[in-house]
Design an enzyme around this catalytic site. Structure first.
Site, mmCIF file in Angstrom:
data_model
loop_
_atom_site.group_PDB
_atom_site.id
_atom_site.type_symbol
_atom_site.label_atom_id
_atom_site.label_comp_id
_atom_site.label_asym_id
_atom_site.label_seq_id
_atom_site.Cartn_x
_atom_site.Cartn_y
_atom_site.Cartn_z
ATOM 1 N N GLY A 12 2.948 2.379 -6.742
ATOM 2 C CA GLY A 12 2.415 2.977 -5.510
ATOM 3 C C GLY A 12 3.397 3.943 -4.869
ATOM 4 O O GLY A 12 4.112 4.680 -5.556
ATOM 5 N N GLY A 15 7.059 2.952 -5.681
ATOM 6 C CA GLY A 15 7.237 3.039 -7.134
ATOM 7 C C GLY A 15 7.370 4.478 -7.621
ATOM 8 O O GLY A 15 8.224 4.797 -8.457
ATOM 9 N N ASP A 34 1.652 -0.416 -13.498
ATOM 10 C CA ASP A 34 0.743 -0.793 -12.406
ATOM 11 C C ASP A 34 -0.532 -1.331 -13.037
ATOM 12 O O ASP A 34 -0.828 -1.048 -14.202
ATOM 13 C CB ASP A 34 0.432 0.407 -11.507
ATOM 14 C CG ASP A 34 0.001 -0.021 -10.106
ATOM 15 O OD1 ASP A 34 0.809 0.127 -9.159
ATOM 16 O OD2 ASP A 34 -1.143 -0.526 -9.946
ATOM 17 N N ILE A 119 11.479 -5.605 -3.994
ATOM 18 C CA ILE A 119 11.315 -4.836 -2.749
ATOM 19 C C ILE A 119 10.101 -5.348 -1.962
ATOM 20 O O ILE A 119 10.039 -5.231 -0.743
ATOM 21 C CB ILE A 119 11.133 -3.325 -3.061
ATOM 22 C CG1 ILE A 119 12.353 -2.767 -3.812
ATOM 23 C CG2 ILE A 119 10.915 -2.536 -1.782
ATOM 24 C CD1 ILE A 119 12.314 -1.263 -4.059
ATOM 25 N N ASN A 121 7.270 -7.271 0.135
ATOM 26 C CA ASN A 121 7.384 -8.132 1.323
ATOM 27 C C ASN A 121 6.439 -9.327 1.279
ATOM 28 O O ASN A 121 5.433 -9.252 0.586
ATOM 29 C CB ASN A 121 7.041 -7.300 2.576
ATOM 30 C CG ASN A 121 8.257 -6.595 3.130
ATOM 31 O OD1 ASN A 121 9.366 -7.131 3.086
ATOM 32 N ND2 ASN A 121 8.046 -5.405 3.660
ATOM 33 N N HIS A 176 14.728 -10.326 6.104
ATOM 34 C CA HIS A 176 14.149 -9.006 6.365
ATOM 35 C C HIS A 176 12.874 -9.196 7.179
ATOM 36 O O HIS A 176 11.765 -9.039 6.689
ATOM 37 C CB HIS A 176 13.839 -8.325 5.023
ATOM 38 C CG HIS A 176 13.277 -6.946 5.161
ATOM 39 N ND1 HIS A 176 13.916 -5.947 5.841
ATOM 40 C CD2 HIS A 176 12.135 -6.383 4.678
ATOM 41 C CE1 HIS A 176 13.186 -4.836 5.769
ATOM 42 N NE2 HIS A 176 12.101 -5.075 5.075
HETATM 43 O O1 TXD Z 1 12.847 -2.611 2.412
HETATM 44 C C1 TXD Z 1 11.913 -3.182 1.903
HETATM 45 N N1 TXD Z 1 12.105 -4.251 1.158
HETATM 46 C C2 TXD Z 1 10.547 -2.661 2.106
HETATM 47 C C3 TXD Z 1 9.460 -3.342 1.462
HETATM 48 C C4 TXD Z 1 10.311 -1.522 2.913
HETATM 49 C C5 TXD Z 1 9.046 -1.000 2.995
HETATM 50 C C6 TXD Z 1 7.902 -1.572 2.313
HETATM 51 N N2 TXD Z 1 8.187 -2.760 1.584
HETATM 52 C C7 TXD Z 1 7.148 -3.441 0.799
HETATM 53 O O2 TXD Z 1 7.099 -2.882 -0.516
HETATM 54 C C8 TXD Z 1 5.730 -3.313 1.286
HETATM 55 O O3 TXD Z 1 5.489 -4.189 2.364
HETATM 56 C C9 TXD Z 1 4.959 -3.708 0.043
HETATM 57 O O4 TXD Z 1 4.894 -5.119 -0.083
HETATM 58 C C10 TXD Z 1 5.808 -3.161 -1.100
HETATM 59 C C11 TXD Z 1 5.257 -1.909 -1.777
HETATM 60 O O5 TXD Z 1 5.061 -0.906 -0.834
HETATM 61 P P1 TXD Z 1 4.322 0.464 -1.235
HETATM 62 O O6 TXD Z 1 4.303 1.316 -0.018
HETATM 63 O O7 TXD Z 1 4.862 1.013 -2.494
HETATM 64 O O8 TXD Z 1 2.831 -0.091 -1.483
HETATM 65 P P2 TXD Z 1 1.643 0.581 -2.344
HETATM 66 O O9 TXD Z 1 1.716 2.063 -2.264
HETATM 67 O O10 TXD Z 1 0.382 -0.089 -1.912
HETATM 68 O O11 TXD Z 1 1.999 0.162 -3.838
HETATM 69 C C12 TXD Z 1 1.893 -1.147 -4.276
HETATM 70 C C13 TXD Z 1 1.395 -1.089 -5.694
HETATM 71 C C14 TXD Z 1 -0.009 -0.490 -5.839
HETATM 72 O O12 TXD Z 1 0.014 0.649 -6.673
HETATM 73 C C15 TXD Z 1 -0.822 -1.613 -6.469
HETATM 74 O O13 TXD Z 1 -1.788 -1.159 -7.418
HETATM 75 C C16 TXD Z 1 0.262 -2.426 -7.158
HETATM 76 O O14 TXD Z 1 1.343 -2.420 -6.222
HETATM 77 N N3 TXD Z 1 -0.131 -3.789 -7.490
HETATM 78 C C17 TXD Z 1 0.309 -4.400 -8.599
HETATM 79 N N4 TXD Z 1 1.141 -3.995 -9.557
HETATM 80 C C18 TXD Z 1 1.375 -4.839 -10.577
HETATM 81 N N5 TXD Z 1 0.807 -6.066 -10.667
HETATM 82 C C19 TXD Z 1 -0.011 -6.519 -9.706
HETATM 83 N N6 TXD Z 1 -0.558 -7.746 -9.783
HETATM 84 C C20 TXD Z 1 -0.303 -5.659 -8.616
HETATM 85 N N7 TXD Z 1 -1.082 -5.769 -7.504
HETATM 86 C C21 TXD Z 1 -0.969 -4.612 -6.840
#
Ligand code: TXD
Length: 323
Positions: A12, A15, A34, A119, A121, A176
């Site tokens: 996402g 990533g 993904d 990363i 949450n 965090h």
């Molecule tokens: O500092 C930190 N640790 C953080 C953490 C700062 C900001 C955001 N942080 C967290 O990172 C946020 O709360 C989310 O839990 C994650 C990912 O954030 P992002 O903004 O990248 O979220 P997206 O754009 O929704 O991307 C998540 C992707 C998306 O493409 C889904 O299709 C995929 O995760 N996804 C999966 N991938 C693999 N396997 C499974 N099961 C799956 N489910 C969803």
């Protein structure tokens, strides 16, 4: 010699930036995984097609198959939902725990020798879960939060004092979440205490304290500030850069001292919980935890933050009964 391999689970917002940063820094070959079909393949093709302009020589692959992460040296996980305005990170526990459990099984099976940086949450609970499911040694499973939270604190201090952020040192410890603990006592600008500079700037201790308190509170709420402004999703450039600093420290054996969500086994008075503390990151992963004395007030805030993490960990068995 073969290039290192970095796999990114979750293609996402974060990533995609992670993939681009890995390529720009030539950290190694990169796999973006993904569950959404086509999206990781599209993003990697997009980044790869500008390699000539950016001047990097690494292989980039998007995939929906865990088999492609085989042989990874480092795996960075962002799979899971981000926050929406008004949500706390803890509200993501139920849905993201299930995702993290699946992802951890995939890593365990296909990348059993990798260092894993989480990363997703709520961060501390997700790292705990990944370590439990993979069974990897704790020095190989860690979380990114402190590098970002500390950099946010440093940025606010730099903006307040009108100095380069590169000369500001300040750290944030603990979980965090809303209870994270920015450490005021050791905040400095190239060795000069920040509090003393604030007192000199305002000529008044009460005003200096008020300004510092505002920076501390802004740090704790900084993720939410971005979530509110974006309206859809959470911070993604800054967490990606922060995790890359950790991955680079491991891949290049830099021995960097970075605030890392690591398993505490007695350090800071905590037994067997993952929380953020300063760690040495190098070829061995979390090579050591740097302990130092907290004063009474800092320890109380740290303990409160650890208690919040424990609360989430205690909820995990109700979400994943087989854990
Ligand atoms: O500092 C930190 N640790 C953080 C953490 C700062 C900001 C955001 N942080 C967290 O990172 C946020 O709360 C989310 O839990 C994650 C990912 O954030 P992002 O903004 O990248 O979220 P997206 O754009 O929704 O991307 C998540 C992707 C998306 O493409 C889904 O299709 C995929 O995760 N996804 C999966 N991938 C693999 N396997 C499974 N099961 C799956 N489910 C969803």
């Amino acid at each position: 010699m073969a290039r290192p391999k970095i796999s990114l689970i979750g293609g996402g917002q974060i990533g995609g930036v992670l993939a681009q940063l890995c390529a720009l820094r030539e950290l190694g070959d990169v796999v973006l995984f993904d569950i959404v079909e086509g999206m990781p393949q599209g993003k990697m093709l997009d980044i790869a097609e500008v390699a000539r302009v950016d001047g990097f020589d690494v292989d980039l692959k998007g995939t929906n198959s865990y088999a492609d992460i085989a042989g990874s040296n480092v795996v960075i996980v962002t799979a899971g939902l981000p926050r929406k305005p008004g949500m706390s990170r803890d509200d993501l526990l139920g849905v993201n725990a299930k995702i993290m459990s699946q992802v951890s099984e995939g890593i365990k099976e296909y990348a059993p020798d990798a260092f894993v940086i989480i990363i997703s949450n709520p961060l501390d609970a997700m790292v705990t879960l990944c370590q439990k499911v993979t069974g990897f040694p704790p020095e190989r499973v860690m979380g990114q939060a402190g590098v970002l939270d500390s950099n946010r604190f440093c940025s606010f201090i730099a903006w307040e004092l009108g100095v380069s952020v590169r000369d500001v040192n300040a750290m944030v410890l603990g979980g965090h979440g809303d209870t994270m603990v920015p450490i005021i006592r050791y905040a400095n600008v190239n060795g000069v205490p920040v509090m003393e500079q604030l007192v000199r700037k305002y000529g008044d201790e009460a005003k200096a304290n008020e300004v510092m308190t505002a920076m501390v509170e802004r740090t704790k709420a900084a993720g939410g500030e971005v979530v509110k402004l974006l309206g859809n999703g959470s911070a993604f450039y800054s967490p990606a850069s922060s995790a890359i600093a950790m991955a680079e420290a491991i891949l290049r054996d830099q021995k960097r001292v970075l605030p890392t969500c690591a398993l505490l086994q007695g350090e800071f008075g905590v037994d067997n919980y993952y929380v953020g503390v300063p760690c040495v990151l190098g070829a061995g992963g979390v090579e050591s935890i740097i302990e130092f004395s907290l004063d009474e007030q800092e320890q109380a805030l740290f303990d409160k933050s650890v208690a919040a993490v424990k609360g989430l960990i205690d909820e995990l068995p109700t979400i994943l009964p087989d854990l």
